[in-house]
Design an enzyme around this catalytic site. Structure first.
Site, PDB file in Angstrom:
ATOM      1  N   HIS A  98       3.497   8.494 -17.969  1.00 22.58           N
ATOM      2  CA  HIS A  98       4.514   9.507 -18.253  1.00 22.58           C
ATOM      3  C   HIS A  98       3.955  10.767 -18.895  1.00 22.58           C
ATOM      4  CE1 HIS A  98       9.192   9.246 -18.466  1.00 22.58           C
ATOM      5  NE2 HIS A  98       8.780  10.375 -17.926  1.00 22.58           N
ATOM      6  N   ASP A 125      14.574   6.063 -19.160  1.00 26.51           N
ATOM      7  CA  ASP A 125      13.425   5.500 -19.863  1.00 26.51           C
ATOM      8  C   ASP A 125      13.895   4.564 -20.967  1.00 26.51           C
ATOM      9  OD1 ASP A 125      10.906   5.191 -21.220  1.00 26.51           O
ATOM     10  OD2 ASP A 125      10.304   7.186 -20.570  1.00 26.51           O
ATOM     11  N   HIS A 127      12.168   4.420 -23.615  1.00 26.43           N
ATOM     12  CA  HIS A 127      11.658   5.127 -24.791  1.00 26.43           C
ATOM     13  C   HIS A 127      12.114   6.582 -24.753  1.00 26.43           C
ATOM     14  CE1 HIS A 127       8.853   1.927 -23.559  1.00 26.43           C
ATOM     15  NE2 HIS A 127       8.766   1.668 -24.857  1.00 26.43           N
ATOM     16  N   ASP A 129      10.253   9.154 -25.932  1.00 23.56           N
ATOM     17  CA  ASP A 129       9.086  10.016 -25.685  1.00 23.56           C
ATOM     18  C   ASP A 129       9.215  11.370 -26.374  1.00 23.56           C
ATOM     19  OD1 ASP A 129       8.084   7.964 -24.180  1.00 23.56           O
ATOM     20  OD2 ASP A 129       8.627   8.827 -22.251  1.00 23.56           O
ATOM     21  N   HIS A 142       1.536   9.518 -23.663  1.00 23.17           N
ATOM     22  CA  HIS A 142       2.673   9.352 -22.753  1.00 23.17           C
ATOM     23  C   HIS A 142       3.988   9.228 -23.523  1.00 23.17           C
ATOM     24  CE1 HIS A 142       2.685   4.604 -22.512  1.00 23.17           C
ATOM     25  NE2 HIS A 142       2.534   5.030 -23.737  1.00 23.17           N
ATOM     26  N   ASP A 227      11.154   6.503 -15.248  1.00 27.30           N
ATOM     27  CA  ASP A 227      10.101   5.609 -15.727  1.00 27.30           C
ATOM     28  C   ASP A 227      10.415   4.195 -15.250  1.00 27.30           C
ATOM     29  OD1 ASP A 227       8.578   3.830 -17.487  1.00 27.30           O
ATOM     30  OD2 ASP A 227       8.237   5.561 -18.778  1.00 27.30           O
ATOM     31  N   ASP A 229       9.971   1.550 -16.708  1.00 29.31           N
ATOM     32  CA  ASP A 229      10.539   0.700 -17.759  1.00 29.31           C
ATOM     33  C   ASP A 229      12.003   1.012 -18.070  1.00 29.31           C
ATOM     34  OD1 ASP A 229      10.647   2.770 -19.702  1.00 29.31           O
ATOM     35  OD2 ASP A 229       8.715   2.235 -20.549  1.00 29.31           O
ATOM     36  N   GLU A 272       4.790   5.635 -14.454  1.00 28.71           N
ATOM     37  CA  GLU A 272       4.408   4.410 -15.161  1.00 28.71           C
ATOM     38  C   GLU A 272       4.281   3.180 -14.258  1.00 28.71           C
ATOM     39  OE1 GLU A 272       3.232   4.057 -18.105  1.00 28.71           O
ATOM     40  OE2 GLU A 272       3.782   5.897 -19.163  1.00 28.71           O
TER      41      GLU A 272
END
Length: 308
Positions: A98, A125, A127, A129, A142, A227, A229, A272
């Site tokens: 990412h 995502d 997360h 970030d 990332h 992403d 995830d 990712e």
């Protein structure tokens, strides 16, 4: 939907974290049939191949950051690639980790400023970030793209952000792993963020539609950053940052079909993917299917596959 020129830009960025493997991502998307899926939907597909980072200094020995100078090189390269691709079509950045969004989002936002339209970002995502190099305990860059493109400090050596993305123009969906420093910083912003508890309680369509309505009302450009995830690892195992409890296949396709229905998406990240961690290519194939949904595929067009 109206046929588009989809410009595939391979970005085998593998410097944003210590676990390697994402450099294989762009070719995994190609092997999984991304170009063919988009062509079957009537789009013109142009594949620019894989980029390499711009020239950069050797890595320093006196920092906790992982490969900051290589990441700076990637950021410079991807800003230019995004700026060049946006006037010609819809760029799809094939990651790569990412950290590639440090460049892709900054580049598309520079283009938005040139054409006099606001840039919006949908961040799918687990997360947020939103770290900076100074707040990241892991030193993995990332985890910093939204911090960078919104103009947070601490990015010494990176290209200067002259057109920061406005906080209120960002929506994060799917959060379920945010550390304390990041959470406290995020709560002080105007960024829209929705964790999986909120999604469980109210569904994913309501917050997404509210954001898409805002983009449409502002005549904005929409960058979508997907992403792996964001998805539950039970269905998408090929990622080094697995967090249980992610979006289901149904939720993933709903998000992408709503994006398609809006007609607002002007650029896309697919990030990712670590093929080394995949099972018979299932994650790469799912990401291709989601990209196809964002660009016009409907359930009746979706092929049935077996991974047995």
């Amino acid at each position: 939907m109206t046929p588009k020129r989809c410009i595939l830009i391979g970005a085998p960025v593998d410097s944003g974290k210590r676990r390697t493997g994402c450099l294989m991502g762009p070719d995994a998307y190609r092997t999984a049939g991304l170009a063919e899926a988009l062509s079957d939907l009537g789009h013109i597909v142009e594949d620019l191949g894989n980029l390499s980072p711009a020239e950069h200094a050797p890595e320093p020995n006196d920092t906790h950051l992982h490969q900051p100078n290589r990441t700076i090189g990637w950021t410079n390269r991807l800003i230019r690639a995004a700026e060049q691709a946006m006037p010609r079509g819809l760029p799809i950045f094939l990651g790569g980790d990412h950290a590639l969004a440090l460049g892709s989002v900054a580049g598309v936002t520079n283009h938005a400023a040139r054409v006099g339209r606001p840039q919006f970002v949908l961040w799918l995502d687990a997360h947020s970030d939103y770290h900076t190099p100074e707040t990241s305990a892991s030193g993995n860059l990332h985890g910093t793209p939204l911090g960078y493109v919104t103009g947070r400090g601490g990015f010494a050596g990176f290209p200067v952000i002259t057109n920061p993305v406005k906080q209120r123009n960002i929506c994060i969906l799917g959060l379920r792993s945010v550390d304390r420093a990041e959470r406290e910083a995020l709560q002080q912003t105007k960024i829209r963020f929705h964790d999986m508890r909120q999604i469980d309680e109210t569904g994913i369509a309501k917050p997404l539609q509210a954001f898409l309505d805002t983009v449409a009302a502002a005549n904005g450009l929409l960058h979508v950053s997907l992403d792996v995830d964001f998805l539950d690892p039970a269905i998408a195992p090929a990622v080094g940052t697995t967090v249980p409890g992610g979006a289901t296949i149904r939720e993933g396709h709903l998000v992408m079909e709503m994006i398609c229905d809006s007609g607002l998406m002007t650029s896309l990240d697919l990030v990712e993917l670590n093929p080394f961690l995949d099972e018979r290519g299932r994650t790469a194939q799912l990401m291709v299917d989601l990209a196809a949904s964002a660009l016009g595929r409907r359930v009746f067009d979706r092929p049935t596959r077996s991974f047995s």
